[in-house]
Design a protein around this motif. Sequence first.
Motif, PDB file in Angstrom:
ATOM      1  N   ASN A  87     -12.033  -7.397  -8.439  1.00  0.00           N
ATOM      2  CA  ASN A  87     -10.988  -6.378  -8.522  1.00  0.00           C
ATOM      3  C   ASN A  87      -9.574  -6.959  -8.447  1.00  0.00           C
ATOM      4  OD1 ASN A  87     -12.228  -3.822  -8.866  1.00  0.00           O
ATOM      5  ND2 ASN A  87     -13.041  -3.953  -6.785  1.00  0.00           N
ATOM      6  N   ASN A 108      -6.899  -5.415   1.947  1.00  0.00           N
ATOM      7  CA  ASN A 108      -7.437  -4.105   2.351  1.00  0.00           C
ATOM      8  C   ASN A 108      -8.943  -4.161   2.572  1.00  0.00           C
ATOM      9  OD1 ASN A 108      -4.920  -2.956   1.990  1.00  0.00           O
ATOM     10  ND2 ASN A 108      -5.370  -2.087  -0.012  1.00  0.00           N
ATOM     11  N   THR A 109      -9.606  -4.943   1.723  1.00  0.00           N
ATOM     12  CA  THR A 109     -11.059  -4.970   1.749  1.00  0.00           C
ATOM     13  C   THR A 109     -11.585  -5.835   2.901  1.00  0.00           C
ATOM     14  OG1 THR A 109     -10.875  -4.846  -0.650  1.00  0.00           O
ATOM     15  CG2 THR A 109     -13.063  -5.206   0.223  1.00  0.00           C
ATOM     16  N   PRO A 153      -9.837  -6.929   6.085  1.00  0.00           N
ATOM     17  CA  PRO A 153      -8.677  -7.047   6.993  1.00  0.00           C
ATOM     18  C   PRO A 153      -8.857  -8.078   8.121  1.00  0.00           C
ATOM     19  CG  PRO A 153      -9.751  -4.901   7.239  1.00  0.00           C
ATOM     20  CD  PRO A 153     -10.396  -5.579   6.068  1.00  0.00           C
ATOM     21  N   ASN A 158       0.829  -1.213   0.000  1.00  0.00           N
ATOM     22  CA  ASN A 158       0.000   0.000   0.000  1.00  0.00           C
ATOM     23  C   ASN A 158       0.860   1.259   0.000  1.00  0.00           C
ATOM     24  OD1 ASN A 158      -2.649  -1.048  -0.037  1.00  0.00           O
ATOM     25  ND2 ASN A 158      -2.513  -1.547   2.144  1.00  0.00           N
ATOM     26  N   CYS A 169      -0.934  -7.398  -4.430  1.00  0.00           N
ATOM     27  CA  CYS A 169      -1.362  -6.010  -4.621  1.00  0.00           C
ATOM     28  C   CYS A 169      -2.003  -5.429  -3.385  1.00  0.00           C
ATOM     29  CB  CYS A 169      -2.300  -5.900  -5.821  1.00  0.00           C
ATOM     30  SG  CYS A 169      -4.047  -6.141  -5.422  1.00  0.00           S
ATOM     31  N   MET A 170      -2.513  -6.298  -2.489  1.00  0.00           N
ATOM     32  CA  MET A 170      -3.138  -5.884  -1.228  1.00  0.00           C
ATOM     33  C   MET A 170      -4.636  -5.609  -1.311  1.00  0.00           C
ATOM     34  SD  MET A 170      -0.927  -5.978   1.336  1.00  0.00           S
ATOM     35  CE  MET A 170      -1.789  -5.154   2.668  1.00  0.00           C
ATOM     36  N   HIS A 171      -5.226  -5.594  -2.500  1.00  0.00           N
ATOM     37  CA  HIS A 171      -6.633  -5.173  -2.562  1.00  0.00           C
ATOM     38  C   HIS A 171      -7.544  -6.052  -1.704  1.00  0.00           C
ATOM     39  CE1 HIS A 171     -10.465  -3.633  -3.887  1.00  0.00           C
ATOM     40  NE2 HIS A 171     -10.848  -4.881  -4.069  1.00  0.00           N
ATOM     41  N   LEU A 225     -20.931  -7.633   2.358  1.00  0.00           N
ATOM     42  CA  LEU A 225     -19.863  -7.339   1.392  1.00  0.00           C
ATOM     43  C   LEU A 225     -20.080  -8.189   0.146  1.00  0.00           C
ATOM     44  CD1 LEU A 225     -17.026  -6.011   0.764  1.00  0.00           C
ATOM     45  CD2 LEU A 225     -16.013  -8.086   1.702  1.00  0.00           C
ATOM     46  N   PRO A 247      -6.247  -8.078  -9.646  1.00  0.00           N
ATOM     47  CA  PRO A 247      -5.560  -7.857 -10.930  1.00  0.00           C
ATOM     48  C   PRO A 247      -4.957  -9.139 -11.501  1.00  0.00           C
ATOM     49  CG  PRO A 247      -4.207  -7.050  -9.125  1.00  0.00           C
ATOM     50  CD  PRO A 247      -5.521  -7.466  -8.523  1.00  0.00           C
ATOM     51  N   ASP A 296     -16.669  -6.989  -5.424  1.00  0.00           N
ATOM     52  CA  ASP A 296     -15.734  -6.032  -4.832  1.00  0.00           C
ATOM     53  C   ASP A 296     -14.352  -6.607  -4.536  1.00  0.00           C
ATOM     54  OD1 ASP A 296     -17.677  -4.137  -5.003  1.00  0.00           O
ATOM     55  OD2 ASP A 296     -18.317  -4.300  -2.900  1.00  0.00           O
TER      56      ASP A 296
END
Lengths: 406, 360
Positions: free
Chosen positions: A256, A284-285, A287, A211, A279-281, A247, A258, A252
Amino acid sequence: MAKEKRKTPKLDELEKGKWPSFVKEIKTAAEKNPMAEDLLGQLERSYEEKIGHWKHGGIVGVLGYGGGVIGRYSDLPEEFPNVSHFHTLRINHPAGWFYTSDVLRKLCDIWEKHGSGLTNMHGSTGDIIFLGTRTEELEPVFKELTDIGFDLGGSGSDVRTPSCCCGKARCEWACYDTMALTYFLTMHYQDELHRPAFPYKWKFKMAGCPNDCVASIARSDMSIIGTWRDEIQMDKEAVAEYAKSGLNIQRDVVGNCPAKCMDWDGKEIKIDNKACVKCMHCINTMPKALSPGKDRGACILIGSKAPIVEGALLSSVLIPFIKLEPPYTELIDLVDRIHEVWAENGKNRERVGEFIQRVGMGNFLEAIEVEPIPQMIAHPRENPYVFYEEYYEEDGEDSDGQEEEK
Amino acid sequence: MAEEKQKRVTDIGPPHYEKFLPPVIKENYGKWKYHEILKPGVMVHVSESGANLYTVRASSSRLLSIDKIRKYADLADKYCDGYLRFTSRNNVEFLLTDKSKIDPLIQDLQVLGHPVGGMGNSISNIVHTQGWVHCHSAATDASGIVKSVMDELIEYFTEMKLPSKIRIALACCLNMCGAVHCSDIAILGIHRRPPKVDKSRLKAMCEIPSVVASCPTAAIKPATYEGNPSVEVIEERCMFCANCYTVCPAMPLNDPLNDGVSIWVGGKVSNARSEPMFSKLAIPFIPNNPPRWPEVVGAVKNLVEVWAKNAKPYERMGEWINRIGWPRFFEMTGIPFQKEHIDDFKHAGLTFKRSVHLTY
C-alpha cells in the motif's frame, strides 16, 4: 402553573434507537427552560412542514466585538415567543478540547442562568456553542464567561477560532506542538479574531501529522500539517513481532506504499527514505514498530474552503517544511504578509484561496515575497497562455511597435 | 454601574489548555511512544516513561443539554479524576490511568445512552451542522438525519469490522459549515428552486449592487419594481448556491416542495496512501422525509455495505472506487447514473473520461 405538555409526535420518533438522541437532550432542557420548550415546538413544526423557521441573522453582539455572536430570530414569534430571540454564542474552546469536570460545571451554571441550557460540544470551527439566548442576556453571559477565564470566538469576516488535534498531549505522531501553536495564534490574533476587518473569514487549523485529524487541508485558509524530513524511525524487533502476530507486511504495508519505497524480505523492512512521501500508511499500520523521523516540523498549505462562492478548494503547498517553535517569528511574518496583500486586494467575500485563483498563484507569491518552487504544484501548466510580463524592443521602436518617424 | 463597567475585560482569549490536562499527560507531553486499540472505543497510549493512558471514546449527539454535560462531569470525577476531552468528530473521551476502571465506565456510559466505539476500522460520529434546530438557510435537518443513520449503522460504530475507517458528514446547505466536501460519504442539503424575490422588502433590506455581485453565475440583474430598485433572477442560470440569500434576506430559497438531500462519496482528508480527495456526486436528490428519512438512511447503508463487502483491507471509499472505476461503482450500488452526475461548472472537462481505460 401546570401546563399541558406539548405534543411532538414526529420528534418523539427520534427518541427511539441506540444512538444518543438530540431530542432527549432538548426535552431534558425543556423540563426547566421555556426557551428549550419553545425550540421543541418550533422544531416539531419544521418536521411537519419540512422547512426551517429561523429568520436570517441580524447584528447583535457584545460591546466592542464584531464577532462571536450569531443573531437568530424565530419567524413564528407569536406562537413560540420564548425563541423570538435565539442567539448563539461561540466561545473559544481550550486547545485540544481538554476540560476538567470543574470548568464544565462552571460553564453549565452560566448557561443555566442566561440561556436555553442547550449547547453544541462543539461547533464546526471548534468553539463551544451556547445555543439560544436573548439580546439582553449577551453582556451578562460575556461578563460571567470572562470571570471564569473564557472569551468569545470568531464569526464573520475575521480570524476564526483556531483549532487543532490533540497533538503532543496524546499522540506519538505529533510532529510539532499543535496545542501550543494554536494557543499562541489565538492570543496573537485576538484583535483580528474579535473585530472583523478582512474580505472574508480566515481559518487556521493545526494538524500534528499527515493523517490530519482536524481536516485542515479541506477547511482552513492556512493548513499547518506536521511532517518530518529525515528517516522513519524503526524498531526492528517490533517489526518482527508484527510479522509473527500475523500482519501481512508485504500485502498490507509494503503493497500500500504510494511511493513504492519499501521492501520486505520476510525478515526486515528496508525503506528508501529519500523517496518516502510521508503519507503515514506504514506508520499507521505498525505504530509500535515505525514512527515519524526526528527532524520534525510542518508543511504550510494555503487556501482550502467549502464551495461558497466559486467552488470548493483544497489547500496547496506554500512552505514545504518549517520548524515551528516559539516565538514563531517566521510564521507570523508570513501570515502578516498574506493578510496585508489579501486585505488590501481581496474582494468582498473572497476567501484567500479564491483570491489566489483570481490573481494567479505566481502573482500572489510575488506579492507575499515567497519564491516559487516545484513542491507547490502537481505539475506545470498544460496551456501555453503565459502572461509574460516583459518583452524586448528594437532600438528606435515607438510604443505601437512602429518605426519612429525620422 | 460605573464600577461594573470598569471591571469589563475583553480579549483575554481562551483559558490555557495546560490547566485542563491530567497529570499523566503533563508528565508525558511529547513523550508518547505508541498506541494500541485494545477493543472498540478503547485505546492505550504508552509513554517512553512506561506510563499508560487509557482513552474511552463514547458517542454523542453533539447537541447536548447542560444536564448531560454535568453527567459527563460526574463520570469524569468517578473514573478519571475529573479529566475528559471532546474529539474533532464530537465524541467525548474519558482519560484514565487505572485500567480496571475501563469496564465499569463503559457500563455507566451504556446506561447513560452513549455507546462506546468509533475507533479504528469503524464509522465514527457524523460531523454535522445545525439544520432546522438553529439555521436560517437549512435545506434539511441535520440532527434528525444523523440520528436516523447512526441508529441504523450503530454496529459499525461499536465494532471494528470494516475494511478501513469511514467518515460520514452532513451539511444542511451548500455553505457547508461542516465542510463535508472531503468525506467518504457526505450528506448535503440542497435547494432546487431559484430564490423568490421579496420585491416589497428588498429595497429596505439589501444593497442591490452586492446582491447582483454575489451571484457566481451572473443570474441576478438589477430591475425596477413599482418604481423602486429591485432585482430579477434569470432562473435557468441559478444553481441554487444561496449566495444571494446570504447577503440579502429578501431572496429566500427555502422551499418544502423542492428542498432535500444529495449524497456524495469518496472524499478523504488524510494523506495515508492516496492524496486527499473531494467527494463526488452519487445521488443528486432525495426528498426530505422527516422524522426518519428512510430513503437517505437506506442509501447510506447501501453505500457502506457495498463498499464493506468489496473493498480490500485499508481501502477507503474513494480508493476503492478509483480501483474499480465509476461505471462499476454505479453498477454495484444500483444507483442510476443521470445527467446531473456530469459536471457542467468551471473546468468540467477535466472530469470527463479522457482515455479508453474501461472495463467491459
